[in-house]
Design a protein around this motif. Structure first.
Motif, PDB file in Angstrom:
ATOM      1  N   ILE A  50      38.125  76.250  56.049  1.00  0.00           N
ATOM      2  CA  ILE A  50      37.330  76.788  54.942  1.00  0.00           C
ATOM      3  C   ILE A  50      38.151  77.772  54.117  1.00  0.00           C
ATOM      4  N   ILE A  51      38.950  78.598  54.758  1.00  0.00           N
ATOM      5  CA  ILE A  51      39.750  79.584  54.040  1.00  0.00           C
ATOM      6  C   ILE A  51      40.677  78.918  53.025  1.00  0.00           C
ATOM      7  N   ASP A  52      41.193  77.731  53.345  1.00  0.00           N
ATOM      8  CA  ASP A  52      42.037  76.995  52.406  1.00  0.00           C
ATOM      9  C   ASP A  52      41.206  76.398  51.278  1.00  0.00           C
ATOM     10  N   ALA A  53      39.995  75.942  51.591  1.00  0.00           N
ATOM     11  CA  ALA A  53      39.118  75.363  50.569  1.00  0.00           C
ATOM     12  C   ALA A  53      38.748  76.399  49.516  1.00  0.00           C
ATOM     13  N   LEU A  54      38.664  77.676  49.911  1.00  0.00           N
ATOM     14  CA  LEU A  54      38.308  78.732  48.964  1.00  0.00           C
ATOM     15  C   LEU A  54      39.279  78.808  47.788  1.00  0.00           C
ATOM     16  N   GLU A  55      40.535  78.460  48.021  1.00  0.00           N
ATOM     17  CA  GLU A  55      41.535  78.479  46.943  1.00  0.00           C
ATOM     18  C   GLU A  55      41.163  77.514  45.820  1.00  0.00           C
ATOM     19  N   TYR A  56      40.429  76.465  46.146  1.00  0.00           N
ATOM     20  CA  TYR A  56      40.073  75.430  45.175  1.00  0.00           C
ATOM     21  C   TYR A  56      38.624  75.547  44.705  1.00  0.00           C
ATOM     22  N   CYS A  57      37.934  76.607  45.111  1.00  0.00           N
ATOM     23  CA  CYS A  57      36.537  76.787  44.737  1.00  0.00           C
ATOM     24  C   CYS A  57      36.428  77.064  43.237  1.00  0.00           C
ATOM     25  N   PRO A  58      35.674  76.241  42.512  1.00  0.00           N
ATOM     26  CA  PRO A  58      35.537  76.466  41.072  1.00  0.00           C
ATOM     27  C   PRO A  58      34.677  77.691  40.778  1.00  0.00           C
ATOM     28  N   MET A  59      34.847  78.236  39.609  1.00  0.00           N
ATOM     29  CA  MET A  59      34.026  79.369  39.182  1.00  0.00           C
ATOM     30  C   MET A  59      32.612  78.879  38.893  1.00  0.00           C
ATOM     31  N   GLY A  60      31.643  79.752  39.019  1.00  0.00           N
ATOM     32  CA  GLY A  60      30.265  79.403  38.703  1.00  0.00           C
ATOM     33  C   GLY A  60      29.495  78.964  39.930  1.00  0.00           C
ATOM     34  N   ASN A  61      28.433  78.216  39.704  1.00  0.00           N
ATOM     35  CA  ASN A  61      27.571  77.750  40.790  1.00  0.00           C
ATOM     36  C   ASN A  61      28.260  76.651  41.577  1.00  0.00           C
ATOM     37  N   THR A  62      28.398  76.875  42.882  1.00  0.00           N
ATOM     38  CA  THR A  62      29.070  75.912  43.743  1.00  0.00           C
ATOM     39  C   THR A  62      28.321  75.755  45.059  1.00  0.00           C
TER      40      THR A  62
END
Length: 78
Positions: A50-62
């Motif tokens: 999950i910590i790696d996925a956070l790098e690719y988390c888009p801005m806004g509602n996700t």
């Protein structure tokens, strides 16, 4: 093995893929991509942690999705 991927969520609460794909994400449905995957250019992505996925988390509602990968998988260091 479970992996993690963030999707965008519109104002109606519908989840959809990013990166100009815009397909609707439905729980339990398989999403596929035609052709040979190319790292960071063609295909779907997910992170083992999950910590790696956070790098690719888009801005806004996700929304965070737990996903299963299949087919040809290309691994990177994150």
């Amino acid at each position: 093995m479970s992996n993690y991927h963030f999707v965008r969520v519109n104002k109606d609460g519908q989840a959809y893929l990013g990166y100009n794909d815009n397909r609707i994400v439905t729980v339990g449905e398989t999403i596929t991509v035609e052709g040979t995957p190319v790292l960071c250019q063609h295909g779907l992505h997910a992170s083992a942690r999950i910590i790696d996925a956070l790098e690719y988390c888009p801005m806004g509602n996700t929304a965070l999705c737990r996903v299963e990968l299949g087919g040809t998988i290309i691994h990177d260091d994150d």
